[in-house]
Design a protein around this motif. Structure first.
Motif, mmCIF file in Angstrom:
data_model
loop_
_atom_site.group_PDB
_atom_site.id
_atom_site.type_symbol
_atom_site.label_atom_id
_atom_site.label_comp_id
_atom_site.label_asym_id
_atom_site.label_seq_id
_atom_site.Cartn_x
_atom_site.Cartn_y
_atom_site.Cartn_z
ATOM 1 N N ASN A 248 5.119 13.031 39.877
ATOM 2 C CA ASN A 248 6.040 14.186 39.308
ATOM 3 C C ASN A 248 7.076 14.723 40.159
ATOM 4 O O ASN A 248 7.945 15.378 40.743
ATOM 5 N N GLN A 249 7.798 13.376 40.624
ATOM 6 C CA GLN A 249 9.094 13.277 40.883
ATOM 7 C C GLN A 249 10.543 12.696 40.068
ATOM 8 O O GLN A 249 11.103 11.955 40.394
ATOM 9 N N GLY A 250 10.486 14.067 39.418
ATOM 10 C CA GLY A 250 11.140 13.781 38.190
ATOM 11 C C GLY A 250 13.053 13.659 39.053
ATOM 12 O O GLY A 250 13.198 12.885 37.924
ATOM 13 N N GLU A 251 13.303 14.133 39.408
ATOM 14 C CA GLU A 251 14.352 14.187 40.872
ATOM 15 C C GLU A 251 14.815 12.630 40.761
ATOM 16 O O GLU A 251 15.701 11.855 40.028
ATOM 17 N N ILE A 252 13.785 11.776 41.197
ATOM 18 C CA ILE A 252 14.128 10.528 42.175
ATOM 19 C C ILE A 252 14.125 9.110 40.678
ATOM 20 O O ILE A 252 15.043 8.494 40.885
ATOM 21 N N ALA A 253 12.955 10.250 39.051
ATOM 22 C CA ALA A 253 12.792 9.036 38.541
ATOM 23 C C ALA A 253 14.159 9.012 37.132
ATOM 24 O O ALA A 253 14.382 7.957 37.204
ATOM 25 N N LEU A 254 14.849 9.884 37.585
ATOM 26 C CA LEU A 254 15.790 10.734 37.160
ATOM 27 C C LEU A 254 17.218 9.514 37.511
ATOM 28 O O LEU A 254 17.698 9.074 36.583
ATOM 29 N N LYS A 255 17.738 9.642 39.016
ATOM 30 C CA LYS A 255 17.993 8.892 39.056
ATOM 31 C C LYS A 255 17.873 6.896 39.066
ATOM 32 O O LYS A 255 19.224 6.411 38.409
ATOM 33 N N PHE A 256 16.496 6.968 38.858
ATOM 34 C CA PHE A 256 16.031 5.159 38.948
ATOM 35 C C PHE A 256 16.644 4.718 37.268
ATOM 36 O O PHE A 256 17.231 3.932 36.679
ATOM 37 N N ALA B 39 16.257 10.720 28.977
ATOM 38 C CA ALA B 39 15.982 11.842 28.329
ATOM 39 C C ALA B 39 14.376 12.287 29.253
ATOM 40 O O ALA B 39 15.025 13.996 28.838
ATOM 41 N N VAL B 40 13.331 12.094 29.140
ATOM 42 C CA VAL B 40 12.155 12.471 29.436
ATOM 43 C C VAL B 40 12.053 13.155 31.056
ATOM 44 O O VAL B 40 12.059 14.655 31.623
ATOM 45 N N CYS B 41 13.048 12.716 32.203
ATOM 46 C CA CYS B 41 12.981 13.185 32.795
ATOM 47 C C CYS B 41 14.461 14.750 33.717
ATOM 48 O O CYS B 41 13.613 15.201 33.599
ATOM 49 N N ALA B 42 15.454 13.850 32.331
ATOM 50 C CA ALA B 42 16.114 15.249 32.081
ATOM 51 C C ALA B 42 16.003 16.582 31.790
ATOM 52 O O ALA B 42 15.547 17.845 32.453
ATOM 53 N N GLY C 196 14.918 20.212 34.085
ATOM 54 C CA GLY C 196 15.322 21.111 33.703
ATOM 55 C C GLY C 196 17.009 20.797 32.763
ATOM 56 O O GLY C 196 17.887 21.779 32.820
ATOM 57 N N ARG C 197 17.422 19.520 32.809
ATOM 58 C CA ARG C 197 19.051 18.814 32.578
ATOM 59 C C ARG C 197 18.788 18.685 31.351
ATOM 60 O O ARG C 197 18.557 18.167 30.723
ATOM 61 N N TYR C 198 19.337 20.113 29.996
ATOM 62 C CA TYR C 198 18.793 19.308 28.655
ATOM 63 C C TYR C 198 19.703 19.778 27.785
ATOM 64 O O TYR C 198 19.569 18.206 27.082
ATOM 65 N N ALA C 199 21.220 19.919 28.417
ATOM 66 C CA ALA C 199 22.244 18.933 27.793
ATOM 67 C C ALA C 199 21.916 16.910 28.005
ATOM 68 O O ALA C 199 22.306 16.529 27.108
ATOM 69 N N GLU C 200 21.963 16.689 29.123
ATOM 70 C CA GLU C 200 21.900 15.469 29.788
ATOM 71 C C GLU C 200 20.235 14.762 28.679
ATOM 72 O O GLU C 200 20.942 13.794 28.187
#
Length: 140
Positions: free
Chosen positions: A31-39, A71-74, A78-82
């Motif tokens: 549940n660390q979506g912010e870090i996962a999104l960066k990777f 897509a999943v992490c965004a 809450g980053r729906y556009a991304e």
């Protein structure tokens, strides 16, 4: 000799993409979506850059995995556009790849995963394709 060096660089880049995707999955599972999104973003940029340079199907396959991860992490953060753009761009790239490699199991599997995600969240994002395929317009 240059061809061998290019091949070694490609292998190294794709190994780095695999490592990044693995780390992204671990952070996502915790549940660390912010870090996962960066990777996932970094894996996407590297895989698409490798694909642009080589036209290698494995690079495209890893890029599709990264598009799905972005897509999943965004969406989760809450980053729906991304998320919508990653989904739309991944689906376009899967279609392009399948024109070159019809019935390629890894590409078909990723296309199916992206289509399943699209069914769950809907789509409406812009496709992001530029001259430099390693660019991604979203970043923090």
């Amino acid at each position: 000799m240059d061809d061998k060096n290019d091949q070694n660089d490609q292998t190294s880049n794709l190994d780095g993409v695999r490592t990044g995707l693995t780390k992204a999955a671990e952070f996502c599972a915790n549940n660390q979506g912010e870090i996962a999104l960066k990777f996932n973003r970094q894996a996407l940029r590297t895989a698409m850059g490798a694909f642009q340079r080589s036209g290698d199907g494995e690079a495209l396959h890893l890029a599709l995995v990264a598009f799905r991860g972005v897509a999943v992490c965004a969406f989760a953060t809450g980053r729906y556009a991304e998320g919508s753009s990653a989904l739309a761009t991944g689906l376009v790239n899967a279609s392009v790849g399948l024109r070159h490699w019809p019935n390629a199991p890894p590409l078909l599997a990723e296309q199916e995963q992206l289509l399943n995600l699209e069914k769950r969240v809907g789509n409406g994002g812009s496709v992001c394709i530029s001259d430099d395929l390693s660019s991604w317009p979203f970043d923090d």
